[in-house]
Design an enzyme around this catalytic site. Sequence first.
Site, PDB file in Angstrom:
ATOM      1  N   ALA A 911       2.327   4.154  -0.363  1.00  0.00           N
ATOM      2  CA  ALA A 911       1.103   3.448  -0.720  1.00  0.00           C
ATOM      3  C   ALA A 911       1.493   1.989  -0.948  1.00  0.00           C
ATOM      4  O   ALA A 911       2.678   1.674  -1.012  1.00  0.00           O
ATOM      5  CB  ALA A 911       0.483   4.029  -1.988  1.00  0.00           C
ATOM      6  N   MET A 912       0.489   1.120  -1.048  1.00  0.00           N
ATOM      7  CA  MET A 912       0.805  -0.290  -1.246  1.00  0.00           C
ATOM      8  C   MET A 912      -0.196  -0.894  -2.218  1.00  0.00           C
ATOM      9  O   MET A 912      -1.401  -0.728  -2.053  1.00  0.00           O
ATOM     10  CB  MET A 912       0.795  -1.019   0.107  1.00  0.00           C
ATOM     11  CG  MET A 912       1.089  -2.509   0.020  1.00  0.00           C
ATOM     12  SD  MET A 912       2.744  -2.868  -0.653  1.00  0.00           S
ATOM     13  CE  MET A 912       2.388  -4.361  -1.583  1.00  0.00           C
ATOM     14  N   GLU A 947       0.611   2.619  -8.346  1.00  0.00           N
ATOM     15  CA  GLU A 947       0.008   1.425  -7.741  1.00  0.00           C
ATOM     16  C   GLU A 947      -0.781   0.627  -8.777  1.00  0.00           C
ATOM     17  O   GLU A 947      -0.761  -0.599  -8.772  1.00  0.00           O
ATOM     18  CB  GLU A 947      -0.884   1.811  -6.550  1.00  0.00           C
ATOM     19  CG  GLU A 947      -0.187   2.638  -5.460  1.00  0.00           C
ATOM     20  CD  GLU A 947       1.145   2.062  -5.007  1.00  0.00           C
ATOM     21  OE1 GLU A 947       1.273   0.824  -4.952  1.00  0.00           O
ATOM     22  OE2 GLU A 947       2.069   2.856  -4.719  1.00  0.00           O
ATOM     23  N   GLU A 969       9.313  -2.181  -9.234  1.00  0.00           N
ATOM     24  CA  GLU A 969       9.340  -0.753  -8.935  1.00  0.00           C
ATOM     25  C   GLU A 969       9.852   0.090 -10.097  1.00  0.00           C
ATOM     26  O   GLU A 969       9.438   1.232 -10.264  1.00  0.00           O
ATOM     27  CB  GLU A 969      10.152  -0.489  -7.664  1.00  0.00           C
ATOM     28  CG  GLU A 969       9.609  -1.221  -6.435  1.00  0.00           C
ATOM     29  CD  GLU A 969       8.142  -0.910  -6.135  1.00  0.00           C
ATOM     30  OE1 GLU A 969       7.611   0.058  -6.701  1.00  0.00           O
ATOM     31  OE2 GLU A 969       7.532  -1.663  -5.337  1.00  0.00           O
TER      32      GLU A 969
HETATM   33 ZN   LIG Z   1       5.809   0.478  -6.020  1.00  0.00          ZN
END
Ligand SMILES: [Zn+2]
Length: 1656
Positions: A911-912, A947, A969
């Site tokens: 996913a972004m 996200e 992250e």
């Molecule tokens: Zn990420």
Amino acid sequence: MKSLENFTELDYFLPKMDQVAVPDFSAGAMENWGLVTYREQYILHEEGVSTSINKQNVATIIAHEFAHKWFGNLVSPTWWRYTWLNEGFARYFEFFTTHSVETTWRMEDQFVVRQVHTSLSSDSLESAHALSVDVGSPSSISSIFGTITYNKGASVIRMMEYFMTHETFRKGLSNYLAAHGNRTAEPDDLFASLDSQYLQDFPNRPVSVKTVMDTWTLQSGHPVITITRNYISGALTVTQERFYLRRSGDSTDTHDYKWWVPLTYTSNTNRDFLSTTTRTWMNSASSQITINNLGASVNDWVIFNIQQTGFYRVNYDAQNWALLANYLNSDSFTNIHVLNRAQLLDDAFNLARAGSLGYTTALEITKYLSRETDYIPWFSALTGFTYLDRRFRGYGECNYTVFKSYLVGLLNTTYQTLSLEEGADDDHTTKLNRNLILTWLCNYGVEDCTNMAKSEFNKLLLDSDYRVTPDLKTVVYCNALRYGGEEEWNFLWNRYLTHNVNTEQVLILGVLGCTKNETLAHGYLRKTITSYSGIRSQDVSSVYPSVYNNVYGVDFAINFLSQNFRDIIEFNASVSSVVSGIAGAISSQEQLDKLEQFINDNAEELGSGTTTSALNNLQTAKRNLEWLNTYGSTIMSWIKQQNYRLPSHIVPYHYNVVLQPNLDDDTFQFTGRVEISFNVTETTDRVQLHANDLEIDEDTIAIEALTVWDSLYNFTTTEDSLRHIYDIKLSDYLIAGRQYKLHLNYKGYHREDMAGFYRSYYYRNGVKRWLASTHFQATNARRAFPCFDEPALKAQFKISIARTEDRHALSNMPVETTEQDDVTGLWWDHFQETPMPMSTYLVAFVVSDFVNLTSDDGKYRTWQRSDAVDQAQYSIDVSPPIMAALENFTELDYFLPKVDQVAIPDFSAGAMENWGLVTYRERNILFVEGVTPSNYKQTTLQVIAHEFAHKWFGNLVSPDWWSYLWLNEGFARYFQYFTPAEVEPDWRLKEQFVVAQLQTAMSVDSLASTHAMSADVGSPTKIRTLFSSISYNKAAAVIRMTEHFITHDNFREGLVNYLKDRGNDSATPDHLFESLNVNNEGLSVKTVLDTWSLQEGYPIITVIRNYDVNNLFRTASVHQERFYLRRSERTSNTHEYRWWVPLTYTFQSERNFSSTTTRDWLRVSQESSLITDIGANATEWLIFNIQEIGFYRVNYDDTNWNLIISHLNSDQLTDIHVLNRAQLLDDSLNLARAGILDYNTALNLTLYLTRETDYIPWYTALSSFTFLDRTLRGLGDTEHSYFKDYVLELMESARQSLGLTEDPSDDHVTKLHRNQILTRQCNYGVQSCIDMATSEFTNLMNNPDNYLVDPDLKTVVYCNALRYGGEEEWNFLWNRYLTHNVNTEQVLILGVLGCTRNETLAHGYLAKTINSDSGIRTQDLSTVSSSVYNNPYGVDFAISFLNQNYRQMIYFNNSTSTVTSLISNIAGVLSTQAQLNELSSFITNNSAELGTSVTATALNSLQTAQNNLDWLAEHGTTITNWLKSRRYRLPTDILPDRYVIELIPYIDNDNFTFNGRVEIFLDVAVATNAIRLHANDLDINATSVMVDPVVADGTIVKPTIQSKVYSEDLQIYTIILSDNLVVGEQYKLSISFLGHLRSDMQGFYRSYYDVEGERR
Ligand SMILES: [Zn+2]
């Protein structure tokens, strides 16, 4: 003089020493006996005016001339042929005598770079002459007064000194002077004197001085020795041959050049740079020798030619060069002697120039200069770079700028150390170094330097008595002229004319050519052909170089020559020697053509002699241009790869992006326009920005000045496709402090590779529908629009997108206005401007015909294909509470007016987090209850949380550079567990974090291939490698550890501050650490976390307790070291790994597993420390790392392990926290695997799993067992079955508690648990599991549309249906894949299709990866092969497929990458030597076709497989012995209390049997449904076996016997009951049986005797 008298043991001979400074003097000085004459500058010195190098010259030249009193005057050469006997020694003493007077000047070190290196250079040409050379005429005699005679003579003398040893050499020389004084001598006389001393001191000398020295004095040139190591045997071979910098093709020289070479060497293992004793001689008859037992281990470099005492170059094999480059580029680089650092640089540059070494290897060596601050290596390096600099001047302005910035980067550390000003304590070489470094920095236009020069010069202009620091003068004067005009030039010229100090005059002559004004330069050159110009003829030769040594000066000199050659001829100066000088400085073809043209055009006037020799002199320039053609692009692309960053002086703040996508014709070409407004922070004449795969229309480029009315249109552009940099070089300057706007139009492509502005598709009613979406992270925004594509360069965005009427467009912000273009009919959506600046990688747009599901408040919309709209409900339900939880935690509300989430059919990542427009793979956002398994549901929730967390960590605060990706992250991964834990509290996500994230990170981080959390990255490829379990899992685990050692409240407060401080900006880890330090007193967060984020790996903590029986000394020593899973990887690194380790622990009587407060720190400075009172008594266990909060492993002494094990193997096992049970399993099995802990201990610990029913420890256990399972298969089926049976036995109670089918009341975790247990059961062939699977699958096949297999049983059911089924089952599932509307079902099926045991079907499946019409999307291809080779039988299928199809794989992908990765994946899972042999013969048989790079990587992968097989050889027996011995042992859950035995032996007939009956009273210690006892050679009457409760009052139910099994092998009889026996109760087991009275004296046996002939 005194020093020389001491050395020679001979006093100076004459009564006086006159020295005269003569204004005109052709040489430097002349050693006339008793009356030495000098140029003024070499004898006169004015402190404060003359420079340090002037002073050094005076000292050394006096030493030189005085040395001649002995070498030359006292003993003269018999003929000029032996001039080196004069000048070699004089040059030698020039340095070594000066050293005895000026001991801090490092003259001995300077000797190497000033004499050895320069003479190696001259001596590497074919034209070099031997030291002893035939000469006759005066002109040939004067020609040998050069570098060979002086520098090489001195260098070879030094080599002799070292192989003879110093004192022997000195005494030998003294003898020579005594023997030949007042006479003449030849080299043989010298060698004889030296050799007799040598023989006297070393009676066993290996070789005579003459034998050695004849090879160095009678032959021209010198050797390069090449070292080739055998990294397996440890031996190395040495070869020698003459070194040529370049060879002409037409050489007629057939001489076989060989030398006696004194070899000195060392290795990193036994580092010794002080011993210069010759270790081995290479003689003149051998071209190759072998050296064994060097003592260097595989990962350690070797270096030959210690302190460069030998006059030769050294080349190595590629691996050794790489080891050297690595080591130099580490903190340990100073462990290599400074002279060898200089040597490595000089050798590398020259070997590369000669074509004997790749330039990239040589350049890898130069990288370490960014750490180097010593003058000596820098001297050597900048000599090497001078050649490159000259050449790259002609390689295009943009490239030359890149070259210069690489060098400026390397110079930076030294420059910071030296600064612009002289320090009071600066020593001699520091001053020399500053002059050297600043000369380059100013030449390269570094502003600090040029500003200093201008300002110093201005002071001098105002006051001519002002004293510029002498060692800055060349820099100050030269740059004052460069940036000044006539006034400055005339000032210096007058100063030259009038100055009383000659060193100042000569210095000025050397810089007057620095002017950029051509008229002034011509005026200066004209003085060389003007009588009475004021310049003495001895100094005229410095005028031309002073001009043409400047970049711009070459053209000035060529122009001057062509305009004034008639005057030059008339003045009787040599045109051809001017041409020769200029030719050496020429950089471009243009310059060469101009000069050649001039010569040809004027051949008549120049005369044939001059013309011929002038044209000849152009050869140098031609060779240099050829060199640039050959090496230029290699060097330039290497240099470009060293720095991918944009310059920092252009800072964008606003973008207008206008896009017209194109999904409706075959070109998929879109058009775009950008307007970028930016600030200029430093005046500059270039704009560099990113563009990749875009066609920029140069005619549309405009730069508009915003603050003042102006536009700039004059520019040249360059595309640097390697770094995706578009370079706009302006003819005017952009002024610091002003704003500008760049406009341009361009074209791009919607490609299918899931990056940039790419295209995807799906089918609606059988029609292919195209859509366009974006994926920019990390470096792909530049493929959608030209931009400053770095995360810290944030700007606001205004976006407009055109679309057809049947589609709609989405972007980060809501649509503001929409209008239709009358001409095209397209609709234009103009989006609102983003309210805050954002990084380019977060920009997004999607153009599609998707439909959406919207939340009640309208803020959340999930978009997908219309057929999947009902699958979006879950995301709409969970998004708001997740967002709310994050808002609550961060105390900051979400920033944008909407959250769109889009399910994209083709998506490369999971996913972004694009701001306001999050994009997903379908499976990570769409979900159907009853179809989708629980793990996908959990993933959906977690990915959404991940996200959303990025909105704060990444979007609001962006990483300053990709090196700090973990700031994004690590937090997103952390919140992806800890935020959903609030939404779904029953899912045990906080515990899942430990086994799914922390433990996997530890596994990766225990290999040498790991990287630090903060890691240097530049290229897009390197950036991609950071998207790793280190940046995600490890960072999240370290964040969790931090939360606990600073406490949760401080953690949250710190993060809130961090977001406030750095919001709408970028951050480095230091910013984070500072914020987290909020309420912290004492130990700073940065101090601790630097050790975790800057070092790779993590510690293993070893706890050794003191078991004092009186419990007076309850101490424990705690030790830390880096944990390596493979011992072989441990040696290569010299860095000392230590951490700040927060220690938490508890013990048996305390059992406080809830407090995670740090009880003690193991400090970075401590390898170990003693905890004085751990609280635990000698009989209690102690457990460190509560809830596995710390990112480290723990080992204990044996006693403590046993205490823990026995507690786990009791009913009280749950006293130990579930996470620590998982930790104990993970640590012990990994420690055992690494060879640190005995496998018996680790396996003993796993025994407790018979009682374990919890998902979390089982997750860990099954992960760890995967390795054992796979590896032990290599021992064969029987041995493997011991392991299999053991695991099944351990699983028994877990299996029973879970059952084979789903129960409606099952919670989430139970479902996950059942799946993991049944997967293993079915894999191990447990019939009940297989039956369940096949029957469920039959039901499905009979009713595919309506029958619902339990989602969480699907992988088990499908996989085993294929395993035990055939083509029909396979085709059924494949069709289901093709037609199913739910993506999770499709992906699940792809993951099991490889379960088939039919090789043809498996190959057919693998073949779909090389077929573009297969129906499998690119994003899913990697699932296919892993689904095959993850099955034990599938490994062979994959190998045979590879064998048969590798050509097609290469052809289909147009690359070897899939072949390489399949080999490496197979290597990781193979079990047997046979498989390894098959794979390795595949590689060797096809290596020609695969190419060297694939072969090398593949062989590397095979090493991993070999490691696993080696591991098996080392540990296999221990493990199987343990497993076997365990099988013969009875369990201890049931203990016999009392036996009642009845036996009737039949000894009087021939049967010899007996009847028996036994009643055994059993105590039940642990609930079990199995009774095991021994029996051998007994026939048990199965119907008579009974189990009864002893208390027969009906409170205890009589157990029903389900089955009885006897194992002859184990001699164990097992009775399985349908229910568990009750703990604490006693049961009576009754068994009747028949036995045999044996004749073997074992058991109940028979014997006899005879009475009166009768046997009894
Ligand atoms: Zn990420």
